[in-house]
Motif scaffolding. Sequence first.
Motif, PDB file in Angstrom:
ATOM      1  N   GLY A  56       0.795  -1.216   0.000  1.00 42.06           N
ATOM      2  CA  GLY A  56       0.000   0.000   0.000  1.00 42.06           C
ATOM      3  C   GLY A  56       0.830   1.270   0.000  1.00 42.06           C
ATOM      4  O   GLY A  56       0.306   2.361   0.190  1.00 42.06           O
ATOM      5  N   VAL A  57       2.160   1.102  -0.208  1.00 37.42           N
ATOM      6  CA  VAL A  57       3.049   2.261  -0.258  1.00 37.42           C
ATOM      7  C   VAL A  57       3.676   2.346  -1.639  1.00 37.42           C
ATOM      8  O   VAL A  57       4.190   1.358  -2.165  1.00 37.42           O
ATOM      9  N   GLU A  58       3.614   3.515  -2.235  1.00 33.11           N
ATOM     10  CA  GLU A  58       4.346   3.768  -3.469  1.00 33.11           C
ATOM     11  C   GLU A  58       5.650   4.463  -3.089  1.00 33.11           C
ATOM     12  O   GLU A  58       5.657   5.608  -2.645  1.00 33.11           O
ATOM     13  N   TRP A  59       6.746   3.752  -3.238  1.00 34.15           N
ATOM     14  CA  TRP A  59       8.053   4.306  -2.910  1.00 34.15           C
ATOM     15  C   TRP A  59       8.554   5.113  -4.097  1.00 34.15           C
ATOM     16  O   TRP A  59       8.568   4.632  -5.227  1.00 34.15           O
ATOM     17  N   VAL A  60       8.961   6.320  -3.843  1.00 35.73           N
ATOM     18  CA  VAL A  60       9.346   7.253  -4.902  1.00 35.73           C
ATOM     19  C   VAL A  60      10.845   7.524  -4.778  1.00 35.73           C
ATOM     20  O   VAL A  60      11.276   8.397  -4.006  1.00 35.73           O
ATOM     21  N   PRO A  61      11.671   6.768  -5.515  1.00 31.74           N
ATOM     22  CA  PRO A  61      13.116   6.964  -5.415  1.00 31.74           C
ATOM     23  C   PRO A  61      13.544   8.245  -6.130  1.00 31.74           C
ATOM     24  O   PRO A  61      13.319   8.396  -7.330  1.00 31.74           O
ATOM     25  N   LEU A  62      14.139   9.155  -5.402  1.00 28.77           N
ATOM     26  CA  LEU A  62      14.562  10.439  -5.974  1.00 28.77           C
ATOM     27  C   LEU A  62      16.035  10.344  -6.351  1.00 28.77           C
ATOM     28  O   LEU A  62      16.369   9.989  -7.469  1.00 28.77           O
ATOM     29  N   VAL A  63      16.923  10.625  -5.438  1.00 30.52           N
ATOM     30  CA  VAL A  63      18.364  10.475  -5.691  1.00 30.52           C
ATOM     31  C   VAL A  63      19.056  10.282  -4.356  1.00 30.52           C
ATOM     32  O   VAL A  63      18.649  10.852  -3.336  1.00 30.52           O
ATOM     33  N   HIS A  64      20.078   9.437  -4.361  1.00 30.90           N
ATOM     34  CA  HIS A  64      20.842   9.199  -3.148  1.00 30.90           C
ATOM     35  C   HIS A  64      22.313   9.120  -3.515  1.00 30.90           C
ATOM     36  O   HIS A  64      22.687   8.531  -4.535  1.00 30.90           O
ATOM     37  N   ALA A  65      23.167   9.725  -2.682  1.00 32.41           N
ATOM     38  CA  ALA A  65      24.612   9.698  -2.899  1.00 32.41           C
ATOM     39  C   ALA A  65      25.293   9.184  -1.646  1.00 32.41           C
ATOM     40  O   ALA A  65      25.003   9.640  -0.545  1.00 32.41           O
ATOM     41  N   ARG A  66      26.198   8.237  -1.811  1.00 35.05           N
ATOM     42  CA  ARG A  66      26.935   7.719  -0.660  1.00 35.05           C
ATOM     43  C   ARG A  66      28.401   7.555  -1.041  1.00 35.05           C
ATOM     44  O   ARG A  66      28.744   7.291  -2.196  1.00 35.05           O
ATOM     45  N   SER A  67      29.255   7.716  -0.050  1.00 37.52           N
ATOM     46  CA  SER A  67      30.688   7.672  -0.299  1.00 37.52           C
ATOM     47  C   SER A  67      31.398   7.006   0.856  1.00 37.52           C
ATOM     48  O   SER A  67      30.940   7.058   2.004  1.00 37.52           O
ATOM     49  N   LEU A  68      32.539   6.397   0.543  1.00 42.50           N
ATOM     50  CA  LEU A  68      33.468   5.990   1.580  1.00 42.50           C
ATOM     51  C   LEU A  68      33.833   7.228   2.386  1.00 42.50           C
ATOM     52  O   LEU A  68      33.953   8.321   1.832  1.00 42.50           O
ATOM     53  N   PRO A  69      33.991   7.103   3.702  1.00 40.12           N
ATOM     54  CA  PRO A  69      34.434   8.260   4.485  1.00 40.12           C
ATOM     55  C   PRO A  69      35.709   8.874   3.912  1.00 40.12           C
ATOM     56  O   PRO A  69      36.512   8.195   3.271  1.00 40.12           O
ATOM     57  N   GLY A  70      35.871  10.164   4.151  1.00 41.67           N
ATOM     58  CA  GLY A  70      37.039  10.856   3.627  1.00 41.67           C
ATOM     59  C   GLY A  70      37.162  12.227   4.244  1.00 41.67           C
ATOM     60  O   GLY A  70      36.635  12.496   5.320  1.00 41.67           O
ATOM     61  N   GLY A  71      37.831  13.116   3.521  1.00 41.86           N
ATOM     62  CA  GLY A  71      37.940  14.485   3.973  1.00 41.86           C
ATOM     63  C   GLY A  71      36.672  15.253   3.693  1.00 41.86           C
ATOM     64  O   GLY A  71      35.701  14.730   3.130  1.00 41.86           O
ATOM     65  N   ALA A  72      36.673  16.527   4.062  1.00 41.21           N
ATOM     66  CA  ALA A  72      35.484  17.357   3.881  1.00 41.21           C
ATOM     67  C   ALA A  72      35.071  17.392   2.415  1.00 41.21           C
ATOM     68  O   ALA A  72      35.904  17.357   1.500  1.00 41.21           O
ATOM     69  N   VAL A  73      33.771  17.472   2.199  1.00 39.92           N
ATOM     70  CA  VAL A  73      33.207  17.535   0.847  1.00 39.92           C
ATOM     71  C   VAL A  73      33.427  18.945   0.292  1.00 39.92           C
ATOM     72  O   VAL A  73      33.227  19.936   0.994  1.00 39.92           O
ATOM     73  N   THR A  74      33.832  19.026  -0.971  1.00 41.97           N
ATOM     74  CA  THR A  74      33.997  20.345  -1.572  1.00 41.97           C
ATOM     75  C   THR A  74      32.639  21.023  -1.719  1.00 41.97           C
ATOM     76  O   THR A  74      31.610  20.363  -1.858  1.00 41.97           O
ATOM     77  N   GLU A  75      32.646  22.353  -1.695  1.00 35.92           N
ATOM     78  CA  GLU A  75      31.409  23.098  -1.861  1.00 35.92           C
ATOM     79  C   GLU A  75      30.773  22.785  -3.207  1.00 35.92           C
ATOM     80  O   GLU A  75      29.549  22.685  -3.323  1.00 35.92           O
ATOM     81  N   GLU A  76      31.608  22.614  -4.231  1.00 36.08           N
ATOM     82  CA  GLU A  76      31.078  22.315  -5.570  1.00 36.08           C
ATOM     83  C   GLU A  76      30.351  20.973  -5.588  1.00 36.08           C
ATOM     84  O   GLU A  76      29.275  20.848  -6.175  1.00 36.08           O
TER      85      GLU A  76
END
Length: 490
Positions: A56-76
């Motif tokens: 009874g649920v329609e799952w709506v996949p939008l976008v997902h991003a995952r990464s190995l841990p690391g340094g801070a993410v760039t603003e870009e």
Amino acid sequence: MTVTGRKLRVGITGIAIESSTFSPHRSTVDDFHVTRDDELLARYDFLRERPEWTEGVEWVPLVHARSLPGGAVTEEAYAELSGEILERLRAAEALDGLFFDIHGAMSVVGRVDAEGELAAQVRAIVGPDVLVSASMDLHGNVSRELATALDLITCYRKAPHTDAWDTRERAARNLVARLRSGGKPKKAWVQVPVLLPGEKTSTRLEPAKSVYAAVDEVEALDGVLDAAIWVGYAWADEPRCQAAVVVTGDDEELITAEAARLAQSYWDARRDFAFVAPTGTLPECLEQAVKSAERPFFLSDSGDNPTAGGAGDTSWTLDVLLRTPAIVDSELITLYAAIVDPAAVAAAVEAGLGATVTVELGGKVDAGPRGPVPVTARVEAVDDADPVAGTAVALAVGGLRVIVTARRKPYHLESDFLALGLRPREADVVIVKIGYLEPELYEMAADWLLALTPGGVDQDLLRLGHVAIERPMFPFDEAMAAPALRPELL
């Protein structure tokens, strides 16, 4: 809100990374695995395997991003990834709920609370009536802004994280249950001024074992929907970095009292948290490992653990190993996993199996503890089809085998070593860039020491140089007065 008589529409989105502000590594879009649409939906087995609550649920996949841990993410990179989330949310047809799958310790260059900001932007788009439920790592951080923007919030209860997928399912299941039965729950939120590394808060051991066992007891109470304790992320220097407790439910008095109790139990145990294994300097640990009869003997090169945010190319440990005769000039077989260095990998591949190659290894991203180390070694193995490392090689110097990768990769499984023909069960000493041993290595190790090595995720927090965390905070202010620990209802 209560939804009956029609299919629920629940979106799925998020950005998940753990990033050290003390690591010179910078995480870019290329470091993320981005999934959308059916590929994103396929990530969650429980959506197909739990018809008792997903029907009874329609799952709506939008976008997902995952990464190995690391340094801070760039603003870009953050602008690109978060921008797509917000764009897809604006374009989506009306949603009843949103499953927000994040880590909670994403640092972005120039920002101090990336997840809180993103959650607030998500809330501004979906409006006040859409229920938003977040699943998080217990090493994430829970600022007031983040907790306020979300309706439901939970995190892992195990470290190592053997319950990661159970937690995601709980977050989604609680969201669906609330959409069906009605009403936004209340949240009792309180931060605890304690900041400890995960290697001191493993739920395998006391006091974390008992502190986290109480979470299940609180969740089982009538009037409580969920309870969670966050250790926080020790290797970022931001005001939100500290322990936190959230208890969710409908009985305001009860959830407030239980949040205070859980917070107090964490504070009371602060001095009892100890490293998950005996510790020492690297030379001390090597001496004990060499003399021991226990095989294989594991050592954690903890300061450059890529699964906590280390750059993965800190060469300080390699330099010590090469200058230790008991490692390179003996009959012992020692495995070292791993150092990322694409130039060294390329040189080894070009030289070919069995060839001798001279390279400047490591220390190119994180040159702080020790710059590139000159190494002359035999190319013992090449794996050019590693799905994470890209290409991995094994370089032999006497009895030492150094794994070098083209891309950052943690070595958590026996199969990681076997792909290069290396057999950790038959080795004398196995040194891994890791903190606490992941389950397969933990079961394999006959003995184990945690070496307190330098790097972007140094276990000695006091020598890292935090300046932006809220003070006073334990252990930075050992003699601080006891905090009030009064939960807020959000």
